[in-house]
Design a protein around this motif. Structure first.
Motif, PDB file in Angstrom:
ATOM      1  N   UNK A  55       0.824  -1.212   0.000  1.00  0.00           N
ATOM      2  CA  UNK A  55       0.000   0.000   0.000  1.00  0.00           C
ATOM      3  C   UNK A  55       0.855   1.257   0.000  1.00  0.00           C
ATOM      4  N   UNK A  56       1.989   1.224   0.718  1.00  0.00           N
ATOM      5  CA  UNK A  56       2.861   2.394   0.771  1.00  0.00           C
ATOM      6  C   UNK A  56       3.408   2.742  -0.601  1.00  0.00           C
ATOM      7  N   UNK A  57       3.904   1.734  -1.307  1.00  0.00           N
ATOM      8  CA  UNK A  57       4.526   2.012  -2.598  1.00  0.00           C
ATOM      9  C   UNK A  57       3.466   2.337  -3.654  1.00  0.00           C
ATOM     10  N   UNK A  58       2.288   1.705  -3.550  1.00  0.00           N
ATOM     11  CA  UNK A  58       1.207   2.017  -4.487  1.00  0.00           C
ATOM     12  C   UNK A  58       0.727   3.448  -4.309  1.00  0.00           C
ATOM     13  N   UNK A  64       2.760  10.481  -7.126  1.00  0.00           N
ATOM     14  CA  UNK A  64       3.784  11.058  -8.004  1.00  0.00           C
ATOM     15  C   UNK A  64       3.272  11.167  -9.442  1.00  0.00           C
ATOM     16  N   UNK A  65       2.512  10.165  -9.890  1.00  0.00           N
ATOM     17  CA  UNK A  65       1.944  10.246 -11.243  1.00  0.00           C
ATOM     18  C   UNK A  65       1.032  11.462 -11.363  1.00  0.00           C
ATOM     19  N   UNK A  66       0.241  11.690 -10.337  1.00  0.00           N
ATOM     20  CA  UNK A  66      -0.692  12.807 -10.382  1.00  0.00           C
ATOM     21  C   UNK A  66       0.015  14.149 -10.287  1.00  0.00           C
ATOM     22  N   UNK A  67       0.998  14.232  -9.387  1.00  0.00           N
ATOM     23  CA  UNK A  67       1.641  15.527  -9.143  1.00  0.00           C
ATOM     24  C   UNK A  67       2.638  15.898 -10.232  1.00  0.00           C
ATOM     25  N   UNK A 124      11.405  20.587  -4.473  1.00  0.00           N
ATOM     26  CA  UNK A 124      10.004  21.000  -4.540  1.00  0.00           C
ATOM     27  C   UNK A 124       9.312  20.531  -3.264  1.00  0.00           C
ATOM     28  N   UNK A 125       8.878  21.456  -2.440  1.00  0.00           N
ATOM     29  CA  UNK A 125       8.304  21.105  -1.158  1.00  0.00           C
ATOM     30  C   UNK A 125       7.116  20.172  -1.256  1.00  0.00           C
ATOM     31  N   UNK A 126       6.262  20.363  -2.267  1.00  0.00           N
ATOM     32  CA  UNK A 126       5.090  19.508  -2.414  1.00  0.00           C
ATOM     33  C   UNK A 126       5.484  18.067  -2.722  1.00  0.00           C
ATOM     34  N   UNK A 127       6.454  17.895  -3.621  1.00  0.00           N
ATOM     35  CA  UNK A 127       6.931  16.548  -3.940  1.00  0.00           C
ATOM     36  C   UNK A 127       7.618  15.942  -2.727  1.00  0.00           C
ATOM     37  N   UNK A 128       8.426  16.749  -2.068  1.00  0.00           N
ATOM     38  CA  UNK A 128       9.165  16.276  -0.907  1.00  0.00           C
ATOM     39  C   UNK A 128       8.233  15.732   0.165  1.00  0.00           C
ATOM     40  N   UNK A 129       7.137  16.421   0.416  1.00  0.00           N
ATOM     41  CA  UNK A 129       6.214  15.983   1.458  1.00  0.00           C
ATOM     42  C   UNK A 129       5.481  14.707   1.068  1.00  0.00           C
ATOM     43  N   UNK A 130       5.345  14.461  -0.231  1.00  0.00           N
ATOM     44  CA  UNK A 130       4.769  13.190  -0.664  1.00  0.00           C
ATOM     45  C   UNK A 130       5.669  12.025  -0.265  1.00  0.00           C
TER      46      UNK A 130
END
Length: 224
Positions: A55-58, A64-67, A124-130
């Motif tokens: 579930x974590x990797x999914x 990431x695909x969306x962002x 990129x803070x948004x990516x980083x927080x993902x």
């Protein structure tokens, strides 16, 4: 200025947190907590934690695909034993679970960001927080051996605080600004934070201490 490509390839952002074995989704009432740490019991841990790993990797791949508008072919992801992995064009991610060597009633979740080819994605803070806010270490592999004795001498000649054992196998320098320290050994250094951070924070802090030659390394600390 951006980190050079040869430096990025040598960086691993790492974080470790702990949880109870009994909290894993696959732990059932008839199960018992392992009495020792070995390959057999770690294989069992991977089995009862498979739901969390999957579930974590999914979830991360989907986000990431969306962002980042990644396509299917841009991301390789899966689970291999105790490790869930994800590779993108700009970085790799690993989530590994294993028994805590100090307490078999607990497991360690080790998260690593590796194989960074572009720092702007991680910064990129948004990516980083993902990717999460679980990281306490920036590990940097040196391109050439570091002379610990020379580094210690440089710090001491400049009346800078430095700690080291009698054999000079390593040295450490406090970093009050991040409530942490830098631990240097002949093969590289690790920045250890006093509390977890997001990846972009760790990567951003590297701007103040590269490159790694003893003179420049010391200069960066003394002048920064």
């Amino acid at each position: 200025m951006p980190l050079q490509a040869e430096h990025l390839a040598l960086i691993t952002l790492r974080g470790v947190d702990r949880s109870g074995v009994k909290r894993l989704s696959g732990f059932e009432k008839h199960h018992t907590v392992p009495l020792r740490v070995d390959d057999y019991h770690n294989t069992w841990i991977a089995q009862i934690a498979s739901e969390e790993l999957e579930s974590s990797i999914n979830d991360l791949a989907k986000q990431l695909r969306q962002h980042l508008n990644y396509k299917r072919k841009d991301i390789t992801a899966g689970v291999d034993g105790n490790t869930a992995f994800l590779n993108t064009p700009t970085f790799g991610y690993r989530l590994t679970i294993a028994l805590d060597p100090k307490s078999t009633a607990h497991v360690e979740w080790v998260r690593e960001v590796t194989s960074i080819t572009q720092d702007d994605i991680i910064l990129d803070g948004d990516v980083s927080l993902l990717i999460g806010e679980h990281y306490q270490q920036t590990c940097f592999q040196a391109l050439r051996p570091i002379s610990i004795e020379e580094l210690i001498d440089t710090f001491e000649e400049n009346d800078a605080e430095v700690d080291y054992p009698h054999d000079c196998a390593w040295c450490s320098v406090p970093l009050p600004s991040i409530d942490g320290q830098v631990i240097v050994n002949p093969t590289g250094f690790t920045i250890e934070y006093g509390y977890p951070q997001a990846p972009h924070v760790l990567l951003r802090d590297l701007y103040d201490i590269l490159p790694l030659s003893p003179e420049q390394f010391a200069h960066a600390f003394l002048e920064g």
